[in-house]
Design a protein around this motif. Structure first.
Motif, PDB file in Angstrom:
ATOM      1  N   THR A 195      40.445  34.766  28.306  1.00  0.00           N
ATOM      2  CA  THR A 195      40.990  35.859  29.098  1.00  0.00           C
ATOM      3  C   THR A 195      40.131  36.027  30.341  1.00  0.00           C
ATOM      4  O   THR A 195      38.887  36.028  30.251  1.00  0.00           O
ATOM      5  N   THR A 197      40.369  36.682  35.076  1.00  0.00           N
ATOM      6  CA  THR A 197      41.127  37.013  36.285  1.00  0.00           C
ATOM      7  C   THR A 197      40.835  35.972  37.352  1.00  0.00           C
ATOM      8  O   THR A 197      39.737  35.415  37.424  1.00  0.00           O
ATOM      9  N   GLU A 519      34.738  45.542  39.648  1.00  0.00           N
ATOM     10  CA  GLU A 519      35.866  44.796  39.108  1.00  0.00           C
ATOM     11  C   GLU A 519      36.425  43.887  40.193  1.00  0.00           C
ATOM     12  O   GLU A 519      36.439  44.236  41.372  1.00  0.00           O
ATOM     13  N   GLY A 521      39.457  42.841  41.125  1.00  0.00           N
ATOM     14  CA  GLY A 521      40.566  43.334  41.944  1.00  0.00           C
ATOM     15  C   GLY A 521      40.089  44.332  42.986  1.00  0.00           C
ATOM     16  O   GLY A 521      40.536  44.304  44.144  1.00  0.00           O
ATOM     17  N   VAL A 535      45.449  39.999  42.350  1.00  0.00           N
ATOM     18  CA  VAL A 535      44.642  39.249  41.395  1.00  0.00           C
ATOM     19  C   VAL A 535      45.487  38.929  40.156  1.00  0.00           C
ATOM     20  O   VAL A 535      46.219  39.787  39.649  1.00  0.00           O
ATOM     21  N   ASP A 536      45.405  37.689  39.678  1.00  0.00           N
ATOM     22  CA  ASP A 536      46.156  37.277  38.481  1.00  0.00           C
ATOM     23  C   ASP A 536      45.335  37.548  37.223  1.00  0.00           C
ATOM     24  O   ASP A 536      44.148  37.186  37.148  1.00  0.00           O
ATOM     25  N   ARG A 537      45.956  38.186  36.255  1.00  0.00           N
ATOM     26  CA  ARG A 537      45.344  38.382  34.942  1.00  0.00           C
ATOM     27  C   ARG A 537      45.760  37.217  34.051  1.00  0.00           C
ATOM     28  O   ARG A 537      46.942  36.955  33.867  1.00  0.00           O
ATOM     29  N   THR A 567      31.293  34.577  36.796  1.00  0.00           N
ATOM     30  CA  THR A 567      32.272  34.517  37.883  1.00  0.00           C
ATOM     31  C   THR A 567      31.857  33.408  38.837  1.00  0.00           C
ATOM     32  O   THR A 567      30.666  33.278  39.152  1.00  0.00           O
TER      33      THR A 567
END
Length: 645
Positions: A195, A197, A519, A521, A535-537, A567
């Protein structure tokens, strides 16, 4: 199954291991690569490398690179030497050449050799060196070496080096196994889920709004000329002819017709084929009992079924064929009765036979007069084809003696067709979806192998029936498109490059803010740049990733190679922008769920282990033998191959 592991084997690293390993243990000549060694680039810049006591000459490296490009062109006809060298192909070829020399040197030092007799046996297996009878031909061997400009010593050395490599490397990789615990860990990876982003910062969103200056556009074009290279194009002229081009072909004579009839008299004689049903029984008494049942009205099939047996259907067969399949007694019985009647019992090869003649196909045969039309048509066709073959040989002689395509076309009253500019893969340059004429399918590769314009050749389209004469009327070498023709594209690419640089700076800024706890986003939104997508989850498993085959997006590939809680930034392909990828959670796969995959995983991972053993052995051999590279000579070969000398 296990696409994850197959993907690794087809990855950049996996391919390097596989290619180098195969290149070392495969015999290039036995694979039919003698032809690939033609067109060697001559010249001598000294040694490009010294391997122990051996030297790798510049001409040897250039020859190997030329061969590699020709092999790759089978799958990618547009591949040019310039692109091959720019993509690191020359370095890979040099590494393979050095490895081969190092292994041969190591083998000689430690008594691993390839005897003359072993080399002889390998030469005898090469199809290119075999005569019409399928056996080794010394004449074919000498002729091909002369044609390719090779010496026997060179061929024998290459084969000996390959045999030594096979003796040393194959045992290193053979039987390698990855421990079961590691196989389980790797297989469990296949079932894990992640999981995170992903943010995309497109270069277009960060590109300057103003058009670049002329000087900038020109400078960018000059620095990136290779990006705008157009493939080599050739214009082909051709004409097709068949037997209609022949002015007169003599008709078959009566003597020729009679001779053909006599030579094939058996084909015109009366003949008879029969279809037979047979039942095989173990004893003569049992066969007679079946005959008694048939006399009482029972069918052969019913009698066989009652005894747990089956009736076999034979034919249509003539008497000789049935005798060959069974024996003379069975054939005599079958051909000694009429249709629908039963015969037997007869002693056959496997027991006693009761048979029934199901059908008789009798052909009365043909006299010479009756067969004349058929024979006349056959002889006429043969004469026309023979005359066409002789005529095509004369056309080739005319070409060899300097005749042009126009001369021959005029003599044959043919119309010459000229194609638009074609690329090596048969496409019409600049016209999407339009291809070269179908008649050129067999000769297009030859047309692109011609060294200059105006070299007419003849080839068969349909063997013995249709021929084509062709030449190349215009050759346009591969070169960058003129700036004036592609200026809008160059300006767009320049703006994207600037936008990509700005997007990189923004991505690094976002990365810093995320590391400070913001965060992803929110960090992207704080940039205040319009046209940046949301932003894609991402919540995805490796199984889902594997279903995408080799089309896995770079950002997703990065997501599945990161550590939890990290990241990273990644450049999008083609100056399209930058990704910021953040991984929040990893859910391990259930080992029990992947248990059915373990045998296949063990096989594939053990294969990778064998390749790694072989790679480590090669590295150790290079270290022991000693390798010194001459970068100046290597660069000189690269310049000569791409034509910049």
């Amino acid at each position: 199954m296990l696409h994850f592991f197959r993907s690794f084997m087809h990855s950049k690293i996996g391919v390097v291991f596989a290619l180098i390993f195969l290149a070392l243990i495969a015999l290039a000549f036995a694979a039919g690569d003698v032809a690939g060694m033609r067109n060697a680039v001559t010249g001598n810049d000294g040694r490009v490398a010294t391997v122990g006591g051996r030297g790798v000459d510049a001409s040897e490296l250039a020859q190997a690179a030329t061969s590699a490009v020709e092999q790759l062109k089978r799958d990618n006809p547009r591949l040019m030497m310039k692109a091959f060298v720019a993509g690191g192909g020359l370095g890979t070829v040099l590494d393979q050449t050095i490895d081969r020399a190092a292994i041969a040197e190591f083998g000689e030092r430690h008594g691993v050799i390839a005897s003359d007799r072993l080399v002889d046996s390998e030469i005898a297996k090469i199809p290119a060196f075999q005569g019409p009878d399928g056996k080794f031909s010394d004449a074919a061997f000498r002729a091909l070496l002369a044609q390719r400009g090779l010496t026997e010593a060179t061929v024998r050395r290459e084969l000996a080096d390959g045999l030594i490599a096979r003796q040393l490397l194959t045992p290193a990789a053979l039987g390698a196994r990855m421990p079961g615990g590691l196989v389980l860990r790797y297989a469990a990876l296949f079932a894990e889920r992640r999981t995170g982003t992903i943010a995309l910062l497109p270069a277009a969103a960060f590109a300057p709004p103003a058009a670049p200056a002329e000087a900038e556009v020109t400078a960018y074009y000059n620095a990136n000329r290779a990006r705008y290279a157009r493939p080599e194009r050739r214009t082909v002229r051709f004409a097709v002819f068949d037997e209609t081009a022949l002015k007169s072909v003599p008709a078959p004579t009566e003597a020729e017709i009679a001779a053909r009839y006599t030579a094939n008299k058996a084909a015109y004689a009366p003949s008879e084929d029969r279809r037979v049903s047979q039942l095989i029984l173990p004893t003569e008494a049992a066969a007679k009992a079946v005959l008694a049942e048939l006399a009482g009205g029972r069918t052969l099939e019913a009698a066989a079924s009652a005894k747990g047996l089956a009736v076999a259907k034979l034919g249509p067969l003539n008497r000789a064929a049935l005798a060959n399949q069974a024996n003379d007694a069975v054939a005599s019985a079958a051909f000694g009765t009429t249709a629908g009647k039963t015969a037997g019992p007869v002693r056959g090869p496997l027991g006693w036979v009761v048979l029934r003649v199901d059908a008789i196909d009798a052909k009365p045969g043909k006299s010479l007069d009756q067969a004349r039309p058929e024979i006349l048509a056959e002889l006429s066709l043969q004469k026309r084809r023979a005359a066409l073959t002789d005529f095509s040989a004369k056309v080739e002689d005319e070409f060899d003696n300097g005749a042009s395509l126009g001369d021959v076309a005029k003599e044959l009253a043919l119309t010459i067709t000229e194609t638009p500019a074609l690329t090596a893969d048969g496409q019409v340059f600049g016209t999407a979806g339009q291809k070269a004429p179908a008649e050129l399918a067999r000769v297009l590769a030859t047309a692109f192998a011609m060294e200059r314009e105006g070299q007419p050749q003849l080839a068969e389209i349909e063997p013995g029936k249709t021929f084509i004469v062709f030449d190349v009327s215009r050759i346009t070498p591969s070169a960058p498109a003129p700036l004036a023709e592609i200026k809008p594209q160059v300006m767009t690419d320049l703006l994207l490059q600037k936008g990509a640089a700005a997007a990189k700076a923004a991505a690094e800024k976002v990365l810093g803010q995320v590391k400070q706890g913001q965060e992803l986003g929110a960090a992207v939104a704080a940039l205040g740049v319009p046209r940046v997508p949301p932003v894609d989850r991402i919540e995805l498993g490796r199984e889902d990733l594997a279903r995408q085959g080799q089309q896995v997006p770079p950002a997703l590939a990065l997501l599945f190679s990161m550590a939890k809680g990290t990241t990273k930034v990644l450049a999008a392909p083609g100056n399209q922008g930058w990704f910021v990828v953040s991984l929040a959670q990893i859910v391990p796969g259930d080992p029990a769920r992947v248990a059915p995959m373990l045998p296949a995983a063990a096989r594939e991972l053990s294969g990778l282990t064998g390749r790694e053993y072989a790679a480590q052995l090669r590295a150790a051999i290079r270290q022991e033998v000693g390798v010194k590279r001459n970068q100046a000579a290597i660069d000189a070969v690269a310049r000569r191959l791409v034509g910049t000398n």
